[in-house]
Design a protein around this motif. Structure first.
Motif, mmCIF file in Angstrom:
data_model
loop_
_atom_site.group_PDB
_atom_site.id
_atom_site.type_symbol
_atom_site.label_atom_id
_atom_site.label_comp_id
_atom_site.label_asym_id
_atom_site.label_seq_id
_atom_site.Cartn_x
_atom_site.Cartn_y
_atom_site.Cartn_z
ATOM 1 N N GLU A 204 0.808 -1.215 0.000
ATOM 2 C CA GLU A 204 0.000 0.000 0.000
ATOM 3 C C GLU A 204 0.845 1.270 0.000
ATOM 4 O O GLU A 204 0.365 2.350 -0.357
ATOM 5 N N PHE A 207 0.936 4.230 -2.506
ATOM 6 C CA PHE A 207 -0.358 4.826 -2.818
ATOM 7 C C PHE A 207 -0.920 5.683 -1.684
ATOM 8 O O PHE A 207 -2.075 6.057 -1.693
ATOM 9 N N THR A 208 -0.069 6.011 -0.700
ATOM 10 C CA THR A 208 -0.503 6.821 0.436
ATOM 11 C C THR A 208 -0.111 8.292 0.304
ATOM 12 O O THR A 208 -0.556 9.113 1.098
ATOM 13 N N THR A 214 5.056 10.387 -5.427
ATOM 14 C CA THR A 214 3.847 9.607 -5.681
ATOM 15 C C THR A 214 2.601 10.487 -5.749
ATOM 16 O O THR A 214 1.685 10.200 -6.525
ATOM 17 N N GLN A 219 -0.678 8.987 -7.844
ATOM 18 C CA GLN A 219 -0.780 7.609 -7.372
ATOM 19 C C GLN A 219 -1.602 7.448 -6.095
ATOM 20 O O GLN A 219 -1.875 6.312 -5.681
ATOM 21 N N VAL A 220 -1.974 8.554 -5.444
ATOM 22 C CA VAL A 220 -2.740 8.437 -4.206
ATOM 23 C C VAL A 220 -4.066 7.725 -4.481
ATOM 24 O O VAL A 220 -4.850 8.153 -5.327
ATOM 25 N N ALA A 222 -4.544 4.947 -5.986
ATOM 26 C CA ALA A 222 -4.607 4.217 -7.252
ATOM 27 C C ALA A 222 -4.756 2.719 -7.044
ATOM 28 O O ALA A 222 -5.093 1.989 -7.972
ATOM 29 N N LEU A 223 -4.479 2.241 -5.828
ATOM 30 C CA LEU A 223 -4.616 0.818 -5.518
ATOM 31 C C LEU A 223 -5.703 0.633 -4.475
ATOM 32 O O LEU A 223 -5.756 1.369 -3.491
ATOM 33 N N SER A 224 -6.554 -0.344 -4.670
ATOM 34 C CA SER A 224 -7.526 -0.739 -3.654
ATOM 35 C C SER A 224 -7.126 -2.103 -3.114
ATOM 36 O O SER A 224 -6.906 -3.040 -3.880
#
Length: 393
Positions: A204, A207-208, A214, A219-220, A222-224
């Motif tokens: 994670e 994506f923080t 980032t 990219q914040v 962008a991943l779940s």
């Protein structure tokens, strides 16, 4: 003081003193012209503007059959956090979260496995030789690892994101979430044991927004990672099986059911000692793990690889059954999967909002900190409880 949960008093073996001065000022702790100078402070500032301070007590419960050494990961440990004072968080289901932080150290040197990878908790001779050449030669066994090879530089008020930051590599274990009473003292309690000594999935981190570059790269978020799994370098699990079933919701407190089938298996986090192994791969095993592969792919690959060593059914998720502290995995005892409470040399409190990630906001930076402090060991330990409570669970 707290009630004992055993016949003998609990023992205070370490504590942390917290304040708002150990990290770069942010909008939660300070008025910054042009950003929030017309708004009330959102974290600090109650009690007539008195400084916000806190204390964290870490005690061991000498319960029958349980270890009485805080360095034993099977020990029963309580964490008491007391803060004065923080404002109530009102919006977006916000909360404060407490974190025990472990800064990565340089481990001992051992010969590689047959596949040329490093043994658990070690670096290879080739890794060690490369680490020694970095910077001023700080990265030798036993030392805090630093990304530049120079002397450790802990977070401080003179930091400036993103160009002036600590050179340490740390990761936290959550000590629970809480809100504040109305401009009053805040008291939080957490049990630290093999059922709670787990940390967020390292994949994670990119994506923080806390890794330089980032945020500006979009990219914040962008991943779940709501559906548990091994991250971008591994398989993707089916939400119907691994998601939050409305008839059988995920319950990470379901750690010790007598029927193994009832222990929670849809976990998003991993044990702290395994997280430490991931970070050793990424930052210290320079020659023995994917030489030349850069972040974030290096992080994704390390996470998937280390999880696979413990994951017995190949789903990319570490279940409580697979990480049973009394069990084994990869031919080794599972006690190695957990760091003892004494390994966490820092403590922080952050201001969080519900972004769907388990990692702290802006991790690994300090931009969401509202308090922080350093570990103080108590040797020998001292009694820290009053007579026994009626409920000793």
């Amino acid at each position: 003081m707290a009630f004992s949960e055993a016949e003998k008093p609990s023992q205070l073996f370490q504590y942390y003193l917290l304040d708002t001065t150990g990290f770069q000022p942010n909008i939660f702790t300070n008025i910054i012209p042009g950003i929030n100078d017309t708004a009330e402070r959102t974290a600090t500032g109650p009690n007539g503007g008195l400084p916000t301070v806190g204390a964290v007590r870490v005690v061991l419960e000498p319960k029958p059959g349980k270890p009485t050494d805080p360095n034993d990961v099977r020990a029963t440990i309580d964490v008491f956090t007391d803060i004065s004072g923080l404002f109530v968080i009102n919006n977006e289901s916000g909360w404060y979260e407490a974190w025990l932080i472990h800064d990565l150290r340089v481990p001992g040197v051992a010969l590689a496995r047959s596949d040329e990878s490093a043994q658990f908790g070690t670096v290879t001779p080739g890794d060690a030789a490369t680490l020694r050449t970095m910077g001023s030669g700080n990265n030798v066994p036993g030392a805090y690892f630093t990304v530049d090879g120079n002397a450790p530089r802990f977070p401080s008020a003179t930091d400036h994101f993103p160009d002036i930051q600590t050179n340490l590599v740390g990761f936290p274990v959550s000590n629970g979430t809480f809100n504040a009473q109305q401009q009053s003292d805040i008291h939080a309690y957490w049990e630290f044991n093999p059922g709670t000594n787990w940390t967020f999935p390292a994949y994670e981190l990119p994506f923080t927004g806390g890794i330089p570059g980032t945020f500006i790269a979009g990219q914040v978020g962008a991943l779940s990672s709501i559906v548990p799994g091994p991250g971008p370098a591994g398989i993707k699990n089916e939400p119907i099986r691994y998601g939050d079933d409305p008839d059988n919701p995920r319950d990470p407190d379901r750690t010790d059911a007598s029927n193994p089938a009832q222990k929670e298996f849809r976990l998003r986090f991993i044990p702290s000692g395994l997280a430490n192994e991931v970070f050793l791969d990424v930052f210290e095993r320079i020659t023995s793990f994917e030489p030349g592969v850069a972040l974030p792919q290096r992080l994704f690959d390390a996470y998937a690889k280390e999880v696979a060593r413990v994951d017995k059914n190949g789903d990319g998720v570490i279940s409580f059954e697979e990480a049973d502290v009394n069990g084994t995995s990869d031919g080794l005892p599972n006690t190695r999967l957990y760091l003892p409470a004494t390994a966490f040399n820092r403590f922080a409190v952050t201001r969080e909002i519900n972004d769907g990630l388990l990692a702290p906001r802006f991790a690994p930076g300090q931009r969401s900190y509202v308090l922080s402090g350093f570990q103080t060991l108590v040797r020998p330990s001292v009694p820290a409880s009053i007579p026994q409570d009626a409920d000793n669970r």
